[in-house]
Write a protein that holds these residues in place. Structure first.
Motif, short mmCIF file in Angstrom:
data_model
loop_
_atom_site.label_atom_id
_atom_site.label_comp_id
_atom_site.label_asym_id
_atom_site.label_seq_id
_atom_site.Cartn_x
_atom_site.Cartn_y
_atom_site.Cartn_z
N ASP A 1 0.80 -1.22 0.00
CA ASP A 1 0.00 0.00 0.00
C ASP A 1 0.83 1.27 0.00
O ASP A 1 0.34 2.33 -0.34
CB ASP A 1 -0.93 0.01 1.22
N SER A 2 2.11 1.16 0.42
CA SER A 2 2.94 2.35 0.53
C SER A 2 4.42 1.95 0.52
O SER A 2 4.75 0.77 0.72
CB SER A 2 2.63 3.08 1.83
N PRO A 3 5.32 2.91 0.32
CA PRO A 3 6.74 2.61 0.44
C PRO A 3 7.10 2.08 1.83
O PRO A 3 7.98 1.24 1.98
CB PRO A 3 7.43 3.95 0.16
N ALA A 4 6.40 2.56 2.86
CA ALA A 4 6.66 2.08 4.22
C ALA A 4 6.37 0.59 4.34
O ALA A 4 7.08 -0.13 5.05
CB ALA A 4 5.82 2.86 5.23
N ALA A 5 5.35 0.11 3.65
CA ALA A 5 5.03 -1.32 3.68
C ALA A 5 6.17 -2.14 3.07
O ALA A 5 6.50 -3.22 3.56
CB ALA A 5 3.72 -1.60 2.94
N VAL A 6 6.79 -1.63 2.01
CA VAL A 6 7.94 -2.30 1.40
C VAL A 6 9.10 -2.32 2.39
O VAL A 6 9.75 -3.35 2.60
CB VAL A 6 8.37 -1.62 0.08
N THR A 7 9.35 -1.18 3.03
CA THR A 7 10.44 -1.08 3.99
C THR A 7 10.25 -2.08 5.13
O THR A 7 11.19 -2.78 5.51
CB THR A 7 10.53 0.35 4.56
N VAL A 8 9.05 -2.16 5.67
CA VAL A 8 8.77 -3.11 6.75
C VAL A 8 9.04 -4.53 6.28
O VAL A 8 9.64 -5.33 7.00
CB VAL A 8 7.32 -2.96 7.26
N HIS A 9 8.62 -4.84 5.07
CA HIS A 9 8.85 -6.18 4.53
C HIS A 9 10.34 -6.50 4.44
O HIS A 9 10.75 -7.63 4.68
CB HIS A 9 8.19 -6.29 3.15
N LEU A 10 11.15 -5.49 4.14
CA LEU A 10 12.59 -5.71 3.94
C LEU A 10 13.41 -5.60 5.22
O LEU A 10 14.60 -5.91 5.20
CB LEU A 10 13.12 -4.70 2.91
N LEU A 11 12.80 -5.19 6.33
CA LEU A 11 13.56 -5.03 7.58
C LEU A 11 14.20 -6.34 8.04
O LEU A 11 15.26 -6.34 8.64
CB LEU A 11 12.67 -4.48 8.69
N TRP A 12 13.54 -7.44 7.80
CA TRP A 12 14.04 -8.77 8.19
C TRP A 12 14.22 -9.58 6.92
O TRP A 12 13.36 -10.38 6.54
CB TRP A 12 13.06 -9.45 9.14
N PRO A 13 15.35 -9.43 6.23
CA PRO A 13 15.53 -10.09 4.94
C PRO A 13 15.45 -11.61 5.01
O PRO A 13 14.92 -12.24 4.08
CB PRO A 13 16.90 -9.63 4.47
N THR A 14 15.94 -12.22 6.06
CA THR A 14 15.87 -13.68 6.15
C THR A 14 14.42 -14.14 6.26
O THR A 14 14.03 -15.15 5.69
CB THR A 14 16.69 -14.21 7.34
#
Length: 197
Positions: free
Chosen positions: A91-104
Motif C-alpha cells: 500500500d505504501s513505500p513504508a510497507a515495502v520497507t517493513v517487509h525488507l527489515l528482516w531479509p531472512t
C-alpha cells in the motif's frame, strides 16, 4: 449492507485491510528489533528509488523499480527481487520497507508463497501468514548467529508438508515444528514464549 455472501466477503476484506494497517504500524514502531541495524543506508536508498512507484503497487512493480538493490542480513546479502513476491500488494513505500527489515524472514516467506502456488486449492490467509512470519522472526532471534538455519529448516518443512498433504500446515503445527527444531539444536524455548508450544 445486506447480509449476503457478497456483504460478508466485503466485511471480511475490510477487516483484513484494517488488520494489515495495524500490523504495518506495529512493525514500523518495532523496526529496530531482531535484525541488526544497517549502517550502509541501503533501505534509505530503496525508499528513495520507490518514489517513482505508484502505490498501491504489486511486488513485480517494486522489483522493477528496485529489484537489483541489495539488502544485508546478519549473515547474508539478498537482492530485493529475492525478497519480494510478485503478487504481493504493497500500500505504501513504508510497507515495502517493513517487509525488507528482516531479509531472512522475507526470503523464507517468499519461498513459502511461491511453493503454495503449486499446491491445488491452497490459500494462505493473512492471519496464518503473519503467524508464519512471527515464527520466522522468533527463530531469527534464537539462532541469528548460526546462519539462520532454523528459518531455512522451517520454511523447507512448510513447503514439504504442503506438497505432501496438499494443504498448508496450521500456524500451531509450524510453531511446534520450530520448537522441536530449537530443542533438538540446543536452544532454550520457554513455555511462555511464542515457540513454547
Amino acid at each position: 449492507m445486506t447480509d449476503d455472501r457478497q456483504g460478508r466477503d466485503k466485511q471480511a476484506i475490510d477487516a483484513e485491510n484494517r488488520q494489515r494497517e495495524r500490523d504495518l504500524a506495529t512493525e514500523l514502531e518495532r523496526g529496530d528489533q531482531p535484525e541488526p541495524p544497517r549502517e550502509d543506508g541501503t533501505l534509505g536508498e530503496i525508499e528513495t528509488a520507490l518514489e517513482s512507484v505508484s502505490f498501491p503497487a504489486t511486488g513485480s512493480a517494486v522489483v522493477a523499480a528496485v529489484g537489483d538493490r541489495e539488502v544485508e542480513s546478519a549473515t547474508d546479502s539478498y537482492s530485493v527481487e529475492e525478497l519480494v513476491p510478485d503478487e504481493e500488494r504493497f500500500d505504501s513505500p513504508a510497507a515495502v520497507t517493513v517487509h525488507l527489515l528482516w531479509p531472512t524472514v522475507a526470503a523464507a516467506t517468499k519461498q513459502v508463497l511461491e511453493a503454495i502456488k503449486t499446491v491445488p486449492h491452497a490459500e494462505l490467509p493473512w492471519s496464518r501468514r503473519k503467524a508464519y512470519e512471527k515464527t520466522f522472526k522468533e527463530l531469527n532471534d534464537v539462532d541469528a548467529d548460526d546462519d539462520n538455519e532454523g528459518i531455512g529448516a522451517i520454511s523447507d518443512w512448510i513447503v514439504e508438508y504442503s506438497h505432501e498433504r496438499e494443504q498448508l500446515p496450521g500456524s500451531r503445527a509450524v510453531r511446534r515444528q520450530a520448537a522441536t527444531f530449537c530443542r533438538e539444536n540446543g536452544y532454550q524455548v520457554r513455555v511462555d514464549e511464542w515457540l513454547g508450544i
